[in-house]
Design an enzyme around this catalytic site. Sequence first.
Site, mmCIF file in Angstrom:
data_model
loop_
_atom_site.group_PDB
_atom_site.id
_atom_site.type_symbol
_atom_site.label_atom_id
_atom_site.label_comp_id
_atom_site.label_asym_id
_atom_site.label_seq_id
_atom_site.Cartn_x
_atom_site.Cartn_y
_atom_site.Cartn_z
ATOM 1 N N HIS A 216 0.841 -1.202 0.000
ATOM 2 C CA HIS A 216 0.000 0.000 0.000
ATOM 3 C C HIS A 216 0.873 1.247 0.000
ATOM 4 O O HIS A 216 2.066 1.174 0.317
ATOM 5 C CB HIS A 216 -0.895 0.015 1.250
ATOM 6 C CG HIS A 216 -0.099 0.132 2.509
ATOM 7 N ND1 HIS A 216 0.483 -0.963 3.125
ATOM 8 C CD2 HIS A 216 0.276 1.214 3.248
ATOM 9 C CE1 HIS A 216 1.158 -0.557 4.185
ATOM 10 N NE2 HIS A 216 1.050 0.750 4.292
ATOM 11 N N HIS B 213 5.985 6.103 -0.725
ATOM 12 C CA HIS B 213 6.716 4.851 -0.956
ATOM 13 C C HIS B 213 5.821 3.664 -0.629
ATOM 14 O O HIS B 213 4.886 3.779 0.164
ATOM 15 C CB HIS B 213 7.981 4.800 -0.086
ATOM 16 C CG HIS B 213 7.695 4.712 1.383
ATOM 17 N ND1 HIS B 213 7.328 5.806 2.148
ATOM 18 C CD2 HIS B 213 7.683 3.656 2.231
ATOM 19 C CE1 HIS B 213 7.119 5.435 3.390
ATOM 20 N NE2 HIS B 213 7.324 4.119 3.477
HETATM 21 P P1 ATP Z 1 5.053 -2.744 12.315
HETATM 22 O O1 ATP Z 1 5.206 -1.320 12.776
HETATM 23 O O2 ATP Z 1 4.161 -3.544 13.184
HETATM 24 O O3 ATP Z 1 6.337 -3.407 12.008
HETATM 25 P P2 ATP Z 1 3.863 -1.554 9.943
HETATM 26 O O4 ATP Z 1 4.834 -0.428 10.036
HETATM 27 O O5 ATP Z 1 3.595 -2.157 8.619
HETATM 28 O O6 ATP Z 1 4.298 -2.732 10.905
HETATM 29 P P3 ATP Z 1 2.104 0.220 11.216
HETATM 30 O O7 ATP Z 1 3.242 0.718 12.068
HETATM 31 O O8 ATP Z 1 0.787 0.027 11.843
HETATM 32 O O9 ATP Z 1 2.480 -1.122 10.523
HETATM 33 O O10 ATP Z 1 1.962 1.248 10.030
HETATM 34 C C1 ATP Z 1 0.921 1.228 9.081
HETATM 35 C C2 ATP Z 1 1.341 2.082 7.902
HETATM 36 O O11 ATP Z 1 1.591 3.429 8.335
HETATM 37 C C3 ATP Z 1 2.649 1.636 7.242
HETATM 38 O O12 ATP Z 1 2.595 1.994 5.871
HETATM 39 C C4 ATP Z 1 3.694 2.481 7.915
HETATM 40 O O13 ATP Z 1 4.825 2.672 7.104
HETATM 41 C C5 ATP Z 1 2.954 3.784 8.090
HETATM 42 N N1 ATP Z 1 3.420 4.532 9.253
HETATM 43 C C6 ATP Z 1 3.640 4.039 10.492
HETATM 44 N N2 ATP Z 1 4.015 5.003 11.341
HETATM 45 C C7 ATP Z 1 4.053 6.163 10.612
HETATM 46 C C8 ATP Z 1 4.356 7.524 10.904
HETATM 47 N N3 ATP Z 1 4.703 7.911 12.131
HETATM 48 N N4 ATP Z 1 4.271 8.422 9.906
HETATM 49 C C9 ATP Z 1 3.910 8.048 8.670
HETATM 50 N N5 ATP Z 1 3.594 6.784 8.310
HETATM 51 C C10 ATP Z 1 3.673 5.856 9.270
#
Ligand code: ATP
Length: 174
Positions: A45, A130
């Site tokens: 995504h 990205h």
């Molecule tokens: P995990 O953190 O459990 O390893 P993940 O990063 O895929 O897995 P989430 O942290 O829930 O899952 O993030 C969901 C989406 O939001 C992902 O695309 C992640 O890159 C993005 N994301 C997470 N934190 C931020 C942030 N602080 N700012 C922008 N995008 C974010």
Amino acid sequence: MAGPDMQRLFIALAPPPMLLPSLVTLRDQLHAEVGGRAMPAANLHLTLAFLGETPAAQVPVLLARLATLSRHRAHWRIDRVGSFKTGSPKGCIVWAGGPASAGLTELVGTLWQALREDGMAFDAKPFVPHVTLLRAAGSVARTMPPLIWPLAVPQLYASIATAQGPRYARLGDP
Ligand code: ATP
Ligand code: MG
């Protein structure tokens, strides 16, 4: 703050179905090169806004607002692969991406403004478009033949931790 009435939310675009095979092939090529953990196809995504832990009561407000956003005719061009250091010794996040097109910048601007008007908290650090393909991988940086991504209406997702890693549930589906 996590809790039973909180959900870890983000707003994203899923890849158009016609692009998914190219992204999966790219992911597999990169995995063969730099290792790491390949993201399942269903998890690919483009995040547009990250809200994080949010009261579940806000979900209907968010869905109603997203329903008012019009479909964009614009496109985004993926033309490179790169990696982010994570600070963890395990390695990098490897992604496919490219500069935000005017249409994507406008879509994110409209979305962020709408979130602000609704008083939604989200991480407003600069938007770096990205698609994460690998985690805990080696680094990579190069251009690639472009993939053209037609923009659609953003969708609301909940990120749900599972033993196999996060699962993203699309909210508001009938
Ligand atoms: P995990 O953190 O459990 O390893 P993940 O990063 O895929 O897995 P989430 O942290 O829930 O899952 O993030 C969901 C989406 O939001 C992902 O695309 C992640 O890159 C993005 N994301 C997470 N934190 C931020 C942030 N602080 N700012 C922008 N995008 C974010
Ligand atoms: Mg994360």
